[in-house]
Design an enzyme around this catalytic site. Structure first.
Site, short mmCIF file in Angstrom:
data_model
loop_
_atom_site.label_atom_id
_atom_site.label_comp_id
_atom_site.label_asym_id
_atom_site.label_seq_id
_atom_site.Cartn_x
_atom_site.Cartn_y
_atom_site.Cartn_z
N ASP A 254 0.85 -1.18 0.00
CA ASP A 254 0.00 0.00 0.00
C ASP A 254 0.89 1.24 0.00
O ASP A 254 2.11 1.13 -0.12
CB ASP A 254 -0.96 -0.02 1.19
CG ASP A 254 -0.25 -0.06 2.54
OD1 ASP A 254 0.95 0.28 2.62
OD2 ASP A 254 -0.91 -0.43 3.53
N ALA A 255 0.31 2.40 0.17
CA ALA A 255 1.07 3.66 0.13
C ALA A 255 2.12 3.75 1.23
O ALA A 255 3.11 4.46 1.09
CB ALA A 255 0.12 4.85 0.22
#
Length: 140
Positions: A21-22
């Site tokens: 994810d980020a």
């Protein structure tokens, strides 16, 4: 690379940017992809090619149910090990216990039930005899 013995198989997986994810942590659903790869490679190592099984036997495997527990995050560039073992072979199902580890540390743990279905009707169907024999020999 897959390594297997009679009761357990291991698959080494590198975590890529696309898996995270980020924040650089493996997105939880991507563990399911890692587990799927490990099951597929183990079956392949046993001589069970799923594409051939669909064409020759008219059988496919589908995930029926799973129970996952996430303990610690894997991160970008980690090298993780997926450990798989068969806990039960039913008439039309295979039950797996799988673990994702980094350097022996448990990251995630799952119990997955895979069912055999008729490829045309997608209804439960008995495991082909040759597959059943190979899988039953792996149980502890």
């Amino acid at each position: 690379m897959i390594e297997s013995n009679l009761t357990e198989s291991t698959l080494k997986v590198r975590v890529y940017y696309e898996d995270t994810d980020a924040g650089g942590v493996v997105f939880y659903a991507n563990y399911l992809k890692f587990l799927e790869r490990a099951r597929t490679e183990w079956l392949r190592e046993l001589g069970v090619e799923q594409s051939a099984l669909a064409v020759q036997e008219g059988r496919m495997f589908v995930v029926h149910s799973l129970d996952m527990t996430y303990r610690k995050p894997a991160r970008l560039d980690d090298f993780i090990t997926i450990r798989s073992r068969i806990t039960r072979v039913g008439r039309a199902s295979i039950h797996f216990e799988q673990r994702a580890e980094r350097d022996g540390e448990l990251l995630a743990h799952g119990n997955i039930q895979v069912c055999c279905v008729d490829a045309a009707q997608l209804r439960p169907a008995a495991l082909p005899a040759i597959v059943r024999t190979k899988l039953e020999s792996l149980q502890e």
